[in-house]
Design a protein around this motif. Structure first.
Motif, PDB file in Angstrom:
ATOM      1  N   PHE A 152       0.818  -1.230   0.000  1.00 57.36           N
ATOM      2  CA  PHE A 152       0.000   0.000   0.000  1.00 57.36           C
ATOM      3  C   PHE A 152       0.850   1.278   0.000  1.00 57.36           C
ATOM      4  N   ASP A 153       2.176   1.143  -0.003  1.00 54.07           N
ATOM      5  CA  ASP A 153       3.048   2.336  -0.079  1.00 54.07           C
ATOM      6  C   ASP A 153       3.198   2.712  -1.544  1.00 54.07           C
ATOM      7  N   LEU A 154       2.228   3.438  -2.035  1.00 50.20           N
ATOM      8  CA  LEU A 154       2.189   3.782  -3.459  1.00 50.20           C
ATOM      9  C   LEU A 154       3.367   4.671  -3.853  1.00 50.20           C
ATOM     10  N   LEU A 155       3.679   5.675  -3.024  1.00 51.79           N
ATOM     11  CA  LEU A 155       4.783   6.590  -3.357  1.00 51.79           C
ATOM     12  C   LEU A 155       6.118   5.844  -3.394  1.00 51.79           C
ATOM     13  N   GLY A 156       6.289   4.954  -2.432  1.00 51.82           N
ATOM     14  CA  GLY A 156       7.551   4.199  -2.413  1.00 51.82           C
ATOM     15  C   GLY A 156       7.660   3.276  -3.602  1.00 51.82           C
ATOM     16  N   ASN A 157       6.527   2.605  -3.935  1.00 53.03           N
ATOM     17  CA  ASN A 157       6.567   1.727  -5.107  1.00 53.03           C
ATOM     18  C   ASN A 157       6.830   2.508  -6.390  1.00 53.03           C
TER      19      ASN A 157
END
Length: 488
Positions: free
Chosen positions: A108-113
């Motif tokens: 769910f860490d969209l920015l990190g992905n």
């Protein structure tokens, strides 16, 4: 079979050579690629530095600082631009993406992905390329970056100017310190050299003074030995009952006798030098040497008389005035002065014969014969108001010199034969004159300021001639107070 084997070997060697050539070509191609890449990087770095005024590393540092300080304040990049900038930063600082080295990120860490994906897309991009893309992207998405870099460029130039100025100032200071150090060393060397020269000169001067002192003591010892009796008798006559005054007077007389003696020696040397110069004509003046008219004494070594050193031996202490060859030797006189003029004139006034007047243009000669009981002649004289010339001569009793007997016409000696010759010899014997030696040459004396005195040892039987010369005065007569006596 042999032919087939040879053909197989030839094929194998050709393939091997082909493989070697291929490998060599690949190595050469790889080296050329690396060289081209280095040239491209150098060219790119030079273009960046020319356009921006900074190297690539410096420009990336400024861009990273601007991004951290100004993002969200002075400019707002888009989401994609932000992802790209972050990915480039990781590529520069950490290198290409490595899943094993990076920690796991939640689903769910969209920015990190998204950032991982952007970083992964960079692949094996070189660090220099990543820095260049970072600067270009930041410059394209923010108009304030170029002025920001320009301000840093101006600041860098000013800093470089200040640094250069400081370096120049330090260089000048170092040069000034070095110059002062060299000047100080040169001054110290000159000072040390000057001190050495002063010490050496002082040592030489001390040696000369010591030598002159020894010479003076030696000469005075000889003079004292010759005049001790005369000065003692003279002092007893001046101060009969006062031994202290007698010793003081004797010391004064000895010192004055030394000064008069040295003055006479110098004068005689000057006369000898002048005579030598006249004889040599146009030749240059030579240093004075011992002659028949000089006084032989060790003071000939002193600097004041400039006499050669080779005359300073013990045989030179005879204190004689030597005449020409064949003439009789006359001992040098002793002369001195004293200031007691008033007392001397009062004593002399009691005897009218001791006060004479020498007319203007006249020469007065006082004849004083030697005494049978005497061995030395003493004289004293003084005048009123003006000086007078004085000289002393000795006329021998039994010695004569032939008178000149020459014709006026040819100035040749007349020769007479027979009886006329005998008669001429008788006339010449009758006309022979007594021999006279000069003891003290005539010279002007300041007898109106001091009493002039002297003594002389009898050279034999004869008559002393005291000559008071006023021939140089055409208007003034001179009154002379004199006294003459003998001692044993």
């Amino acid at each position: 079979m042999v032919v087939m084997a040879a053909e197989v070997q030839q094929v194998f060697d050709s393939r091997l050579n082909a493989n070697d050539t291929t490998e060599t070509h690949e190595i050469h191609t790889e080296e050329c690629c690396k060289s081209c890449e280095k040239d491209e990087e150098t060219q790119r770095s030079w273009i960046l530095e020319r356009n921006w005024g900074f190297t690539l590393e410096e420009l990336f540092g400024i861009a990273l600082k601007f991004f951290k300080e100004m993002c969200g304040k002075a400019f707002n990049p888009t989401y994609e631009e932000n992802l790209r900038l972050v990915a480039l930063h990781k590529q520069i600082t950490l290198g290409p993406f490595d899943p094993k080295a990076c920690p796991e990120i939640g689903f769910f860490d969209l920015l990190g992905n998204d950032r991982r994906k952007e970083w992964l897309q960079l692949g094996s991009m070189a660090k220099e390329d990543a820095m260049e893309d970072f600067v270009k992207l930041l410059n394209s998405c923010c108009n304030l970056f170029a002025p920001y870099v320009q301000s840093h460029k101006i600041e860098k130039e000013e800093h470089e100017k200040r640094q250069k100025a400081e370096e120049e100032r330090l260089r000048l200071e170092r040069e000034e310190l070095e110059r002062r150090r060299l000047e100080e060393e040169a001054r110290l060397r000159e000072e040390n050299e000057r001190r050495k020269q002063e010490v050496e000169q002082s040592r030489k001067d001390d040696g000369v003074r010591l030598q002159i002192t020894h010479q003076k003591q030696h000469i005075m010892a000889v003079l004292k030995a010759q005049t001790a009796v005369q000065f003692q008798q003279y002092a007893e006559q001046q101060f009969p009952d006062n031994p202290e005054q007698q010793q003081i007077l004797i010391q004064q007389l000895q010192e004055q006798h030394y000064q008069q003696y040295m003055h006479q020696a110098l004068r005689l040397q000057q006369m000898a030098l002048q005579k030598q110069q006249e004889d040599t004509g146009a030749q240059e003046a030579q240093p004075p040497v011992a002659s028949n008219d000089t006084v032989s004494n060790p003071s000939s070594q002193s600097n004041s008389l400039h006499i050669q050193e080779d005359q300073a031996d013990s045989k030179a202490f005879n204190l004689e005035l030597e005449g020409k060859q064949g003439e009789v030797t006359v001992v040098a006189p002793s002369m001195w002065t004293r200031p007691q003029m008033k007392e001397f004139k009062e004593k002399v006034l009691h005897d009218k014969d001791c006060v004479v007047t020498v007319g203007r243009g006249e020469v007065l000669t006082v004849r004083v014969p030697t005494h049978e009981d005497g061995s030395h002649l003493f004289w004293e004289f003084s005048t009123d108001n003006y000086d007078i010339g004085f000289g002393l001569y000795f006329e021998w009793k039994d010695l004569t010199k032939p008178a000149s007997n020459k014709k006026e016409e040819g100035s040749a000696v007349e020769i007479i034969e027979g009886a006329a010759q005998v008669e001429g010899e008788k006339d010449m014997e009758e006309s022979r004159l007594p021999l006279v030696n000069e003891v003290v040459p005539v010279s002007r004396r300041d007898s109106h300021e001091e009493v002039y005195a002297g003594s002389h040892q009898y050279p034999g039987q004869g008559v002393y001639l005291l000559r008071f010369d006023n021939s140089y005065s055409l208007w003034r007569p001179k009154v002379v107070y004199y006294r003459v006596y003998y001692t044993r």
